[in-house]
Design a protein around this motif. Structure first.
Motif, PDB file in Angstrom:
ATOM      1  N   UNK A 145       0.807  -1.210   0.000  1.00  0.00           N
ATOM      2  CA  UNK A 145       0.000   0.000   0.000  1.00  0.00           C
ATOM      3  C   UNK A 145       0.848   1.272   0.000  1.00  0.00           C
ATOM      4  N   UNK A 146       2.152   1.129   0.199  1.00  0.00           N
ATOM      5  CA  UNK A 146       3.014   2.306   0.203  1.00  0.00           C
ATOM      6  C   UNK A 146       3.367   2.706  -1.223  1.00  0.00           C
ATOM      7  N   UNK A 147       3.641   4.000  -1.407  1.00  0.00           N
ATOM      8  CA  UNK A 147       3.936   4.518  -2.734  1.00  0.00           C
ATOM      9  C   UNK A 147       5.221   3.922  -3.293  1.00  0.00           C
ATOM     10  N   UNK A 148       6.231   3.748  -2.432  1.00  0.00           N
ATOM     11  CA  UNK A 148       7.510   3.183  -2.869  1.00  0.00           C
ATOM     12  C   UNK A 148       7.893   2.018  -1.971  1.00  0.00           C
ATOM     13  N   UNK A 149       8.919   1.308  -2.375  1.00  0.00           N
ATOM     14  CA  UNK A 149       9.382   0.152  -1.609  1.00  0.00           C
ATOM     15  C   UNK A 149      10.062   0.547  -0.305  1.00  0.00           C
ATOM     16  N   UNK A 150      10.319   1.824  -0.110  1.00  0.00           N
ATOM     17  CA  UNK A 150      10.919   2.300   1.141  1.00  0.00           C
ATOM     18  C   UNK A 150       9.907   2.339   2.275  1.00  0.00           C
ATOM     19  N   UNK A 151       8.628   2.095   1.948  1.00  0.00           N
ATOM     20  CA  UNK A 151       7.551   2.065   2.956  1.00  0.00           C
ATOM     21  C   UNK A 151       7.527   3.358   3.791  1.00  0.00           C
ATOM     22  N   UNK A 152       7.553   4.491   3.083  1.00  0.00           N
ATOM     23  CA  UNK A 152       7.559   5.778   3.764  1.00  0.00           C
ATOM     24  C   UNK A 152       6.192   6.441   3.745  1.00  0.00           C
ATOM     25  N   UNK A 153       5.664   6.677   2.560  1.00  0.00           N
ATOM     26  CA  UNK A 153       4.384   7.384   2.433  1.00  0.00           C
ATOM     27  C   UNK A 153       3.363   6.535   1.689  1.00  0.00           C
ATOM     28  N   UNK A 154       2.104   6.814   1.950  1.00  0.00           N
ATOM     29  CA  UNK A 154       1.020   6.155   1.232  1.00  0.00           C
ATOM     30  C   UNK A 154      -0.058   7.196   0.926  1.00  0.00           C
ATOM     31  N   UNK A 155      -0.783   6.969  -0.158  1.00  0.00           N
ATOM     32  CA  UNK A 155      -1.794   7.932  -0.606  1.00  0.00           C
ATOM     33  C   UNK A 155      -3.111   7.226  -0.856  1.00  0.00           C
ATOM     34  N   UNK A 156      -4.164   7.721  -0.239  1.00  0.00           N
ATOM     35  CA  UNK A 156      -5.504   7.193  -0.463  1.00  0.00           C
ATOM     36  C   UNK A 156      -6.318   8.223  -1.236  1.00  0.00           C
ATOM     37  N   UNK A 157      -7.073   7.747  -2.227  1.00  0.00           N
ATOM     38  CA  UNK A 157      -7.866   8.622  -3.087  1.00  0.00           C
ATOM     39  C   UNK A 157      -9.351   8.408  -2.805  1.00  0.00           C
TER      40      UNK A 157
END
Length: 275
Positions: A145-157
């Motif tokens: 569910x994270x934007x990148x594989x770094x598991x830093x940020x996620x965005x819900x629309x």
């Protein structure tokens, strides 16, 4: 006969001289320590400001990235898979255009650019009386569910129809010369709220309520601090977040004609078709 008196001054004892020097040294040491403390506090403040700017930039980029992908999918080729997914009956726009669901519904999906824009099988529909499905909300425990594989940020629309406005022109969303019963003759206004979050910096729940499961429609909020909305809930929980709002006009460009009112400006006049 002169009277001459000789005065003799006794020298300051060595012990008193050493004490005076010690006091002066201590004063200088205190000043140096105070200067060091102020410098450390200033450096800490600057670091916090720099970190805050970086977080805001990351959140803005994550939320805006989702909106740009949606725009490109809709404005791109109608033969593309992303376009079909958006307009299909199970997509975020087709759900409202091709079905008879309530205009108060809200279409929710977690933005996963590493996989695909969104997965129809992983969406949620928020209804006025509760959620129909719960598989579309972002979850900090899911790495996908994270934007990148770094598991830093996620965005819900969150996508919803724009509420009716008294200032809107009557039948202004319909194409001149087309039947109002045709879906292709009507333009739809959507409110798109993309919420970017950094779960690692704070909790995403308040009182056992998952903030991702809250609505993005501010006009439906029932609490003064908007804790029953996704943005207000994240703020209450202390999780760094940013909501980017966009209003989208989805219409069939092949049928609609851009024109001006009679006698105003230059361009194609708004006239009915000859046949």
């Amino acid at each position: 006969m002169s009277n001459y008196q000789r005065h003799q001054h006794s020298p300051v004892p060595p012990s008193n001289q050493q004490g005076a020097v010690l006091i002066v040294v201590l004063l200088f040491l205190i000043l140096i320590i105070l200067g060091g403390v102020i410098a450390v506090k200033q450096s800490t403040t600057d670091l916090k400001l720099a970190t805050s700017d970086q977080i805001n930039a990351l959140l803005l980029q994550s939320a805006d990235n989702a909106n740009q992908n949606i725009e490109q999918s809709i404005n791109g080729s109608s033969d593309a898979d992303a376009y079909d997914a958006m307009i299909s009956r199970g997509g975020p726009f087709g759900h409202f255009i091709l079905t008879d669901f309530s205009i108060e519904n809200e279409y929710v999906f977690c933005f996963r650019p590493r996989d695909q824009l969104f997965n129809i099988n992983k969406t949620s529909i928020i209804t006025p009386d509760g959620s129909l499905t719960s598989s579309g909300y972002c979850s900090p425990s899911k790495s996908d569910d994270y934007v990148s594989s770094r598991n830093t940020s996620m965005t819900q629309v969150n996508v919803a129809l724009t509420p009716p406005n008294a200032e809107n022109e009557a039948f202004g969303s319909y194409t001149i010369g087309q039947g109002s019963d045709l879906i292709s003759s009507k333009a739809f206004m959507f409110d798109i709220n993309s919420t970017a979050v950094l779960p690692a910096y704070g909790d995403t729940e308040v009182g056992g309520q998952d903030c991702f499961e809250q609505t993005s429609r501010l006009h439906t909020a029932t609490t003064a601090d908007y804790t029953d909305t996704i943005g207000g809930c994240m703020a209450k929980a202390g999780a760094p977040s940013k909501v980017v709002y966009e209003m989208a006009d989805v219409q069939n460009q092949s049928l609609r004609t851009k024109c001006v009112d009679f006698g105003k400006g230059a361009g194609l006049l708004c006239t009915l078709p000859a046949s």
